[in-house]
Scaffold this active site. Sequence first.
Site, PDB file in Angstrom:
ATOM      1  N   SER A   1       0.736  -2.240  38.534  1.00  0.00           N
ATOM      2  CA  SER A   1       1.120  -1.318  39.600  1.00  0.00           C
ATOM      3  C   SER A   1       0.798   0.124  39.219  1.00  0.00           C
ATOM      4  CB  SER A   1       2.619  -1.427  39.855  1.00  0.00           C
ATOM      5  OG  SER A   1       2.974  -2.772  39.994  1.00  0.00           O
TER       6      SER A   1
ATOM      7  N   CYS B   1      -2.107   1.680  39.006  1.00  0.00           N
ATOM      8  CA  CYS B   1      -3.251   1.895  38.114  1.00  0.00           C
ATOM      9  C   CYS B   1      -4.570   1.924  38.895  1.00  0.00           C
ATOM     10  CB  CYS B   1      -3.313   0.816  37.049  1.00  0.00           C
ATOM     11  SG  CYS B   1      -1.980   0.917  35.851  1.00  0.00           S
TER      12      CYS B   1
HETATM   13  C1  SPV Z   1       3.764  -3.268  42.824  1.00  0.00           C
HETATM   14  O1  SPV Z   1       4.631  -2.597  42.270  1.00  0.00           O
HETATM   15  O2  SPV Z   1       2.941  -3.957  42.197  1.00  0.00           O
HETATM   16  C2  SPV Z   1       3.664  -3.269  44.287  1.00  0.00           C
HETATM   17  C3  SPV Z   1       4.777  -2.794  45.051  1.00  0.00           C
HETATM   18  O3  SPV Z   1       2.697  -3.725  44.811  1.00  0.00           O
HETATM   19  S1  SPV Z   1       6.099  -3.837  44.939  1.00  0.00           S
HETATM   20  O4  SPV Z   1       6.333  -4.387  46.264  1.00  0.00           O
HETATM   21  O5  SPV Z   1       7.201  -3.019  44.517  1.00  0.00           O
HETATM   22  O6  SPV Z   1       5.823  -4.902  44.017  1.00  0.00           O
HETATM   23 MN    MN Z   2       1.575  -4.959  43.387  1.00  0.00          MN
END
Ligand code: SPV
Ligand code: MN
Length: 625
Positions: free
Chosen positions: A270, A272
């Site tokens: 996430s 990156c």
């Molecule tokens: C992530 O954090 O990898 C996301 C957002 O895509 S979440 O819905 O918070 O996982």
């Molecule tokens: Mn994600």
Amino acid sequence: MDMKLVKEKCGKENYAKLEALKNPKVMDFVAKYAKLCNPDSVFVRTDSKGDAEYIRRKTVENGEERALATEGHTIHFDGYYDQARDKANTKYLLRPDEVLGSDIKSVDRDAGLKEIHGFFENSMAGREMYVCFFCLGPTDSVFSISAVQITDSAYVVHSENILYRTGYEQFKTLKGKGGFFRAVHTAGELDKAVSKNVDKRRVYIDLEEETVLSTNTQYAGNTVGLKKLSMRLAIRRASEEGWLTEHMFIMGVHSLDKKQLTYFTGSFPSACGKTATAMLEGEKIIGDDIAYLRSINGKLCAVNVERGIFGIIQDVNGENDPSIFEALTAPGEVIFSNVLVGENNIPRWLADGRPSPSKGTNFAGEWTPGKKGPDKKETPYAHKNARYTIWLKDLKNCDENLENPDGVEIGGVIYGGRDSDTSVPVAQSFDWAHGILTQGATIESETTAATLGREGVRTFNLMANLDFLSIPIGRYIQNNLDIVQDVKKSPLVFHVNYFLRGKDGKFLNGIKDKHVWLKWMEMRVNGNTDAIKTPIGYIPKYEDLRVLFKEVLARDYKIKDYKEQFKIRMSECIAKIDRIKNIYHTKVFDTPHILIKILDEQKKRLEDCRKAHGDYPEPDIFRPG
Ligand code: SPV
Ligand code: MN
């Protein structure tokens, strides 16, 4: 089960919608949680426009969203301490004899269920319960998985309406059978429309019943049952059925002459650059977060599990991400979360390319520069993990195959992470197994604001999927190796690193350079150029990059920059192998033997090369391979 109670809470119209599904398993599920959570009423959402509209209205009536200046735009705030995925309290419910591995959090199934059901009890009193039917993946496809969400948050349903295909009609095709994913969420006690008891925040995954449960939280990553929560269920199901669920974007990359479109998937932790890659100007996007992959008729095919994006908004501006910026500033359905509501009801976020605001309302309340939050820390005007939720089809670069039930054939797979000192900007593995093992199974990334906790800590995150694994790590790696067994031409596997820094601490690459790496990969997949063979895999020739930088970014790419970026950092690469091997030796109980063998071979190549050429050999000592 007590259907009388369900009937009463639903009223005639909503009960008829449930009955029409002719599915006792759905009925039992709804009855169980209607009884436990005890809402005042139950609303059943079908695929109709009217039902979607009802939910949108409710988000505002409940105080979960507010209208912004632009038509269709709303803002949702999560609580001050509820701004990201809560890894510490996300756990699998396991029976005493089940083991997933030490890096995967779990809690005893009976104890966990008792605890979270305790939090659920009466939690919806005074509220409406929403029962909603969706489909993961395109509908009417071998990839489709039906899913039902129960929640007392209209924001959660609104988000899901944008992010997932509606699935009420598809539920009828189950003909009374189970096999659907179940998600239950309650926001818990509220204070000014945000979950109050974050110390009691829980996200529990019950693999046995394919059910996810979450409470005392609103941040979508913890509450939208169809996103990362169902992804955990899907990883397990995929493993049992011989396909893959991956934390991957899917995008199409045009050849330079625009005549050909080649599809890539990419896994990045996430925050990156995953969405930014999938959204590259002039290319095509199918998805930015979760993909299902299957080997079909000798091809590796993928679909996007979602139909929308829940993306990080920081750094989205007209310069970096023009397509998203346009979607976020034009009329249309957009949910902003945890941005600043600035002057004239205009949303503002960090690095949005506009002068900094001087006041507004944010996740901590009224904001002016220097404002401190309840923890006495200065709050930025918008949160670093502030996000937007939009429809993919509203983007001008959305690919026509988004809803294709057969998916698209994948030509290349990309792994990446936040790595300041080890990997070159782009490299291709020698083959599928070498890529899976040395590029995917070894991802380390410096932590970001997408999860609660300290940022910038180098963390092991194989395939950027560790947070979501519901099967032992070794088995997951083996599944990835095996998926191409019947594939005629395996996709090429690549590794990218957008975050390499020089001695002065500055990034060695510009934010747009990734476009060049993608174009190079496209050339490789289609056999249009050779490359330089190094101990870690193939890297681009200077000549190719020089042309690509000119064509794609209209920039002169200097040989000096190429040498600095693509020198092989021997000691860092070797140290990384040692770190990773240590993890597999000490934390993973089912490491496939081949992983260690391939890592050892790579280490030997690096050591031999270091002996002959020193610590930082530049690309020109290697040969085209
Ligand atoms: C992530 O954090 O990898 C996301 C957002 O895509 S979440 O819905 O918070 O996982
Ligand atoms: Mn994600």
